[in-house]
Motif scaffolding. Sequence first.
Motif, PDB file in Angstrom:
ATOM      1  N   GLY A  35       0.771  -1.234   0.000  1.00  0.00           N
ATOM      2  CA  GLY A  35       0.000   0.000   0.000  1.00  0.00           C
ATOM      3  C   GLY A  35       0.805   1.287   0.000  1.00  0.00           C
ATOM      4  O   GLY A  35       0.214   2.369  -0.006  1.00  0.00           O
ATOM      5  N   ILE A  36       2.141   1.214   0.022  1.00  0.00           N
ATOM      6  CA  ILE A  36       2.947   2.438   0.012  1.00  0.00           C
ATOM      7  C   ILE A  36       3.962   2.380  -1.131  1.00  0.00           C
ATOM      8  O   ILE A  36       4.335   1.308  -1.584  1.00  0.00           O
ATOM      9  N   LYS A  37       4.402   3.546  -1.565  1.00  0.00           N
ATOM     10  CA  LYS A  37       5.433   3.632  -2.588  1.00  0.00           C
ATOM     11  C   LYS A  37       6.790   3.685  -1.899  1.00  0.00           C
ATOM     12  O   LYS A  37       7.056   4.582  -1.094  1.00  0.00           O
ATOM     13  N   LEU A  38       7.637   2.710  -2.171  1.00  0.00           N
ATOM     14  CA  LEU A  38       8.953   2.644  -1.557  1.00  0.00           C
ATOM     15  C   LEU A  38       9.912   3.593  -2.261  1.00  0.00           C
ATOM     16  O   LEU A  38       9.800   3.833  -3.465  1.00  0.00           O
ATOM     17  N   ARG A  39      10.863   4.115  -1.507  1.00  0.00           N
ATOM     18  CA  ARG A  39      11.891   4.950  -2.131  1.00  0.00           C
ATOM     19  C   ARG A  39      12.693   4.116  -3.135  1.00  0.00           C
ATOM     20  O   ARG A  39      12.716   2.882  -3.058  1.00  0.00           O
ATOM     21  N   SER A  40      13.342   4.784  -4.051  1.00  0.00           N
ATOM     22  CA  SER A  40      13.984   4.092  -5.166  1.00  0.00           C
ATOM     23  C   SER A  40      15.031   3.080  -4.715  1.00  0.00           C
ATOM     24  O   SER A  40      15.166   2.006  -5.304  1.00  0.00           O
ATOM     25  N   GLU A  41      15.793   3.403  -3.649  1.00  0.00           N
ATOM     26  CA  GLU A  41      16.832   2.482  -3.167  1.00  0.00           C
ATOM     27  C   GLU A  41      16.222   1.172  -2.665  1.00  0.00           C
ATOM     28  O   GLU A  41      16.799   0.101  -2.842  1.00  0.00           O
ATOM     29  N   VAL A  42      15.058   1.284  -2.021  1.00  0.00           N
ATOM     30  CA  VAL A  42      14.388   0.086  -1.505  1.00  0.00           C
ATOM     31  C   VAL A  42      13.729  -0.676  -2.648  1.00  0.00           C
ATOM     32  O   VAL A  42      13.725  -1.910  -2.669  1.00  0.00           O
ATOM     33  N   GLN A  43      13.171   0.051  -3.617  1.00  0.00           N
ATOM     34  CA  GLN A  43      12.603  -0.608  -4.795  1.00  0.00           C
ATOM     35  C   GLN A  43      13.660  -1.436  -5.529  1.00  0.00           C
ATOM     36  O   GLN A  43      13.366  -2.515  -6.051  1.00  0.00           O
ATOM     37  N   ALA A  44      14.893  -0.929  -5.533  1.00  0.00           N
ATOM     38  CA  ALA A  44      15.979  -1.658  -6.198  1.00  0.00           C
ATOM     39  C   ALA A  44      16.235  -2.996  -5.523  1.00  0.00           C
ATOM     40  O   ALA A  44      16.561  -3.990  -6.180  1.00  0.00           O
ATOM     41  N   ILE A  45      16.075  -3.045  -4.193  1.00  0.00           N
ATOM     42  CA  ILE A  45      16.255  -4.310  -3.465  1.00  0.00           C
ATOM     43  C   ILE A  45      15.138  -5.280  -3.829  1.00  0.00           C
ATOM     44  O   ILE A  45      15.377  -6.478  -4.021  1.00  0.00           O
ATOM     45  N   VAL A  46      13.905  -4.768  -3.932  1.00  0.00           N
ATOM     46  CA  VAL A  46      12.777  -5.609  -4.353  1.00  0.00           C
ATOM     47  C   VAL A  46      13.067  -6.236  -5.716  1.00  0.00           C
ATOM     48  O   VAL A  46      12.908  -7.446  -5.915  1.00  0.00           O
ATOM     49  N   LYS A  47      13.529  -5.413  -6.654  1.00  0.00           N
ATOM     50  CA  LYS A  47      13.796  -5.909  -8.014  1.00  0.00           C
ATOM     51  C   LYS A  47      14.904  -6.961  -8.014  1.00  0.00           C
ATOM     52  O   LYS A  47      14.831  -7.956  -8.746  1.00  0.00           O
ATOM     53  N   GLU A  48      15.936  -6.751  -7.186  1.00  0.00           N
ATOM     54  CA  GLU A  48      17.023  -7.731  -7.127  1.00  0.00           C
ATOM     55  C   GLU A  48      16.529  -9.066  -6.600  1.00  0.00           C
ATOM     56  O   GLU A  48      16.850 -10.128  -7.148  1.00  0.00           O
ATOM     57  N   ILE A  49      15.730  -9.029  -5.534  1.00  0.00           N
ATOM     58  CA  ILE A  49      15.200 -10.267  -4.949  1.00  0.00           C
ATOM     59  C   ILE A  49      14.319 -11.000  -5.960  1.00  0.00           C
ATOM     60  O   ILE A  49      14.433 -12.215  -6.150  1.00  0.00           O
ATOM     61  N   ARG A  51      14.292 -10.686  -9.228  1.00  0.00           N
ATOM     62  CA  ARG A  51      15.074 -11.149 -10.379  1.00  0.00           C
ATOM     63  C   ARG A  51      15.810 -12.441 -10.065  1.00  0.00           C
ATOM     64  O   ARG A  51      15.836 -13.379 -10.869  1.00  0.00           O
ATOM     65  N   LYS A  52      16.392 -12.516  -8.868  1.00  0.00           N
ATOM     66  CA  LYS A  52      17.204 -13.678  -8.528  1.00  0.00           C
ATOM     67  C   LYS A  52      16.372 -14.889  -8.122  1.00  0.00           C
ATOM     68  O   LYS A  52      16.829 -16.028  -8.235  1.00  0.00           O
ATOM     69  N   THR A  53      15.163 -14.666  -7.621  1.00  0.00           N
ATOM     70  CA  THR A  53      14.286 -15.801  -7.291  1.00  0.00           C
ATOM     71  C   THR A  53      13.396 -16.182  -8.466  1.00  0.00           C
ATOM     72  O   THR A  53      12.890 -17.309  -8.522  1.00  0.00           O
ATOM     73  N   PRO A  80       9.809 -15.653  -2.251  1.00  0.00           N
ATOM     74  CA  PRO A  80      10.195 -14.753  -1.160  1.00  0.00           C
ATOM     75  C   PRO A  80       8.954 -14.203  -0.465  1.00  0.00           C
ATOM     76  O   PRO A  80       7.991 -13.798  -1.131  1.00  0.00           O
ATOM     77  N   VAL A  81       8.965 -14.180   0.868  1.00  0.00           N
ATOM     78  CA  VAL A  81       7.797 -13.782   1.651  1.00  0.00           C
ATOM     79  C   VAL A  81       8.186 -12.693   2.641  1.00  0.00           C
ATOM     80  O   VAL A  81       9.222 -12.780   3.302  1.00  0.00           O
ATOM     81  N   VAL A  82       7.353 -11.664   2.746  1.00  0.00           N
ATOM     82  CA  VAL A  82       7.520 -10.602   3.749  1.00  0.00           C
ATOM     83  C   VAL A  82       6.208 -10.482   4.512  1.00  0.00           C
ATOM     84  O   VAL A  82       5.140 -10.291   3.902  1.00  0.00           O
TER      85      VAL A  82
END
Length: 285
Positions: A35-49, A51-53, A80-82
């Motif tokens: 429900g929230i827009k993550l800052r770009s640095e955190v979005q990059a972590i989402v994309k890495e996870i 991509r690799k999974t 991956p689960v949060v």
Amino acid sequence: MNLIPKTFSVITLNLLISLTICVSVFAQSSDGFLGIKLRSEVQAIVKEIERKTGEEIYAEFIDQRDFLLGSSFITEEGVPVVLIDFSFEDNPKKLEAVIAHELLHLRLRVNNYPTFVFSPRVQTAKGRAIDTEQSNVNSLKNMIEHQIFKAEMEKFGLYKLIDLAGDTAKQAKKEKGQENSQADSINYARAILEYQSLKDIEEVRKVYEENGWKRALQTGKAIADIISQAKLNTPKDAETVFLQCILKLYPPPRPTYTFKLTLDPKNKFFRRMIINTMTHSKRKN
């Protein structure tokens, strides 16, 4: 955080949640995470996870138990689960901080940093170690990982928004008269490593001293020293430091007795090390 010692299939997880607790599910998108827009640095972590999974992150609000703020893991199917506590649903700043913290743990998973689990064969006076001591192993692993991504936690300002150490002094006061345990050693090490105020760390030390918890003070300080002074640049570094710390937490009954780590071959999507015991003579063979 990130203290769930087992992995679950998505189906099992959904059934468990639907039967026992209320949940809020948010579909992830480029515009939002829970429900929230993550800052770009955190979005990059989402994309890495992801991509690799090769899988989208499965995220939900749940009623966390045992004072957890959030938890994260990779299922045995590679998803991956949060999971984040409901209390953060209406606080976007703290919500992003807890999400970012869990994503940092997940990023270590997808980069081959291991989890650790006791072999069912390891016994203690209280029973199987996996039943009685696994929570301490999870906490130790988390402390090591917090040190690995400490710079990013500071960069994101996460320490200002979430309290990773907890109120150790208050809890210790309640336990005055009880014997100190491995959990108390872990809590003191966590206070040293993660409390932001030297005054607060000193308060914990004084309470422990008043409780007569000499062993917890010595062991906690030794573990904190090992973690803070270690080079933690690779998954192998994390394993080495973990072994050094667990030998402090559970001192061997004799000099020839030690712990060893072996790779769990059943896990195809993340690295899990099984903790077993061995003697030096066996190690030479």
